[in-house]
Scaffold this active site. Structure first.
Site, PDB file in Angstrom:
ATOM      1  N   ASP A  22      -4.400   2.591 -14.356  1.00 54.62           N
ATOM      2  CA  ASP A  22      -5.673   2.166 -13.750  1.00 54.62           C
ATOM      3  C   ASP A  22      -5.914   0.474 -14.231  1.00 54.62           C
ATOM      4  O   ASP A  22      -5.926   0.096 -15.447  1.00 54.62           O
ATOM      5  CB  ASP A  22      -6.809   2.949 -14.024  1.00 54.62           C
ATOM      6  N   ASN A  70      -4.786   7.257  -2.267  1.00 55.32           N
ATOM      7  CA  ASN A  70      -4.398   5.967  -2.057  1.00 55.32           C
ATOM      8  C   ASN A  70      -4.006   5.217  -0.692  1.00 55.32           C
ATOM      9  O   ASN A  70      -4.030   4.055  -0.557  1.00 55.32           O
ATOM     10  CB  ASN A  70      -3.317   5.348  -3.195  1.00 55.32           C
TER      11      ASN A  70
HETATM   12  C1  FPP Z   1      -4.334   1.432 -10.245  1.00 51.14           C
HETATM   13  O1  FPP Z   1      -5.168   0.303 -10.145  1.00 51.14           O
HETATM   14  C2  FPP Z   1      -2.817   1.293  -9.985  1.00 51.14           C
HETATM   15  C3  FPP Z   1      -2.236   1.914  -8.593  1.00 51.14           C
HETATM   16  C4  FPP Z   1      -3.504   2.803  -7.745  1.00 51.14           C
HETATM   17  C5  FPP Z   1      -0.851   1.678  -8.315  1.00 51.14           C
HETATM   18  C6  FPP Z   1      -0.123   1.702  -9.404  1.00 51.14           C
HETATM   19  C7  FPP Z   1       1.194   1.437  -8.763  1.00 51.14           C
HETATM   20  C8  FPP Z   1       2.021   0.502  -9.419  1.00 51.14           C
HETATM   21  C9  FPP Z   1       1.774   0.084 -10.694  1.00 51.14           C
HETATM   22  C10 FPP Z   1       2.940   0.172  -8.908  1.00 51.14           C
HETATM   23  C11 FPP Z   1       4.202   1.326  -8.294  1.00 51.14           C
HETATM   24  C12 FPP Z   1       5.480   0.805  -8.410  1.00 51.14           C
HETATM   25  C13 FPP Z   1       6.365   1.471  -9.301  1.00 51.14           C
HETATM   26  C14 FPP Z   1       7.699   1.028  -9.421  1.00 51.14           C
HETATM   27  C15 FPP Z   1       6.284   2.998  -9.686  1.00 51.14           C
HETATM   28  P1  FPP Z   1      -6.155   0.042  -9.059  1.00 51.14           P
HETATM   29  O2  FPP Z   1      -5.445  -0.760  -7.865  1.00 51.14           O
HETATM   30  O3  FPP Z   1      -6.887   1.227  -8.816  1.00 51.14           O
HETATM   31  O4  FPP Z   1      -7.025  -1.136 -10.154  1.00 51.14           O
HETATM   32  P2  FPP Z   1      -8.575  -1.161  -9.833  1.00 51.14           P
HETATM   33  O5  FPP Z   1      -9.084   0.139 -10.148  1.00 51.14           O
HETATM   34  O6  FPP Z   1      -8.759  -2.369 -10.816  1.00 51.14           O
HETATM   35  O7  FPP Z   1      -9.049  -1.394  -8.726  1.00 51.14           O
END
Ligand code: FPP
Length: 250
Positions: A22, A70
């Protein structure tokens, strides 16, 4: 760093670590950039965590890459995440082979774009005999949906007289989850300061130790995983037993 490594008991590393990665969006925003910039920079953290876990002898690492919720994000971000997934899997396949990493995926995989399904199937098939670590990506994953799905499939077997209702036990339920081929989670890490489970592996984390760190996922490095594992090793996992029982078990 070497000092931290020396504090880790290599005979007691968690067998299965699950991570809620996260904080990508906040990391990017803090740098005055778009959210997608954070996701791109998450890849280094993924690579370093997988390499470190593997070196320490962790056998299963499961990463929450995309939840069922998501899909509600702006289309631009969803599309960017899917391309990142496709390109990363393609690019990393030789590295997975070199490092003996077995790739696995859990979730409602048929809801992913066709090209993502195709590359996932290819990478899963080509790495199926690798044995050093199993790296599982949770994609379009939701734990409640997984449980609903399991109940439906078990019910069908009962209705079709292929399963006696009295035979339903924890093992049968396990076998109908997306994680049928994975052991229970021992240790769950969530980055970015949020202290929630967010519909991730609810059944599988029944006895997991939980660890929360303020580090944002794109900044998560080897030393942070060491810190988390040192913390885990200082806990006593009793599984409902008393401390005295645990001591005599050892
Ligand atoms: C959470 O941060 C992250 C995600 C929802 C996506 C995670 C996905 C990846 C890192 C890339 C996927 C690729 C592969 C190769 C598996 P957030 O966007 O919710 O952050 P925030 O809470 O600060 O908004």
């Amino acid at each position: 760093m070497k000092e931290k490594l020396q504090r880790i008991n290599l005979h007691k590393v968690p067998n299965h670590i699950a991570i809620i990665m996260d904080g990508n969006g906040r990391w990017a925003k803090g740098k005055g950039m778009q959210r997608v910039f954070g996701h791109k920079n998450a890849l280094t953290a993924i690579r370093e965590s997988a390499d470190t876990a593997s070196e320490l002898g962790v056998k299963y690492l499961t990463l929450y890459a995309f939840s069922t919720e998501n899909w509600n994000r702006p289309k631009l971000e969803v599309d960017a995440l899917m391309s990142l997934l496709v390109n990363t899997l393609k690019k990393e396949l030789p590295e997975f082979q070199r490092k003996n990493v077995k790739i696995n995926a859990i979730g409602n995989l048929t809801s992913l774009p066709k090209n993502a399904q195709k590359v996932l199937t290819k990478v899963i098939n080509e790495t199926q005999d690798n044995t050093k670590i199993t790296l599982t990506f949770a994609l379009s994953y939701g734990s409640r949906e997984e449980i609903v799905n399991a109940i439906k499939n078990i019910s069908k077997k009962v209705v079709n007289n292929n399963l006696d209702i009295e035979k339903i036990d924890e093992k049968i339920i396990n076998n109908h989850l997306y994680t049928f081929n994975l052991p229970d989670v021992d240790f769950m890490i969530r980055t970015s300061g949020e202290q929630r489970i967010s519909n991730f592996l609810l059944w599988q984390m029944a006895y997991a130790e939980l660890y929360f760190t303020d580090v944002l996922w794109p900044d998560f490095r080897k030393e942070h995983l060491f810190d988390a594992i040192i913390d885990y090793q200082n806990r006593e996992r009793r599984f409902g037993k008393t401390s005295e029982q645990i001591e005599t078990d050892e």
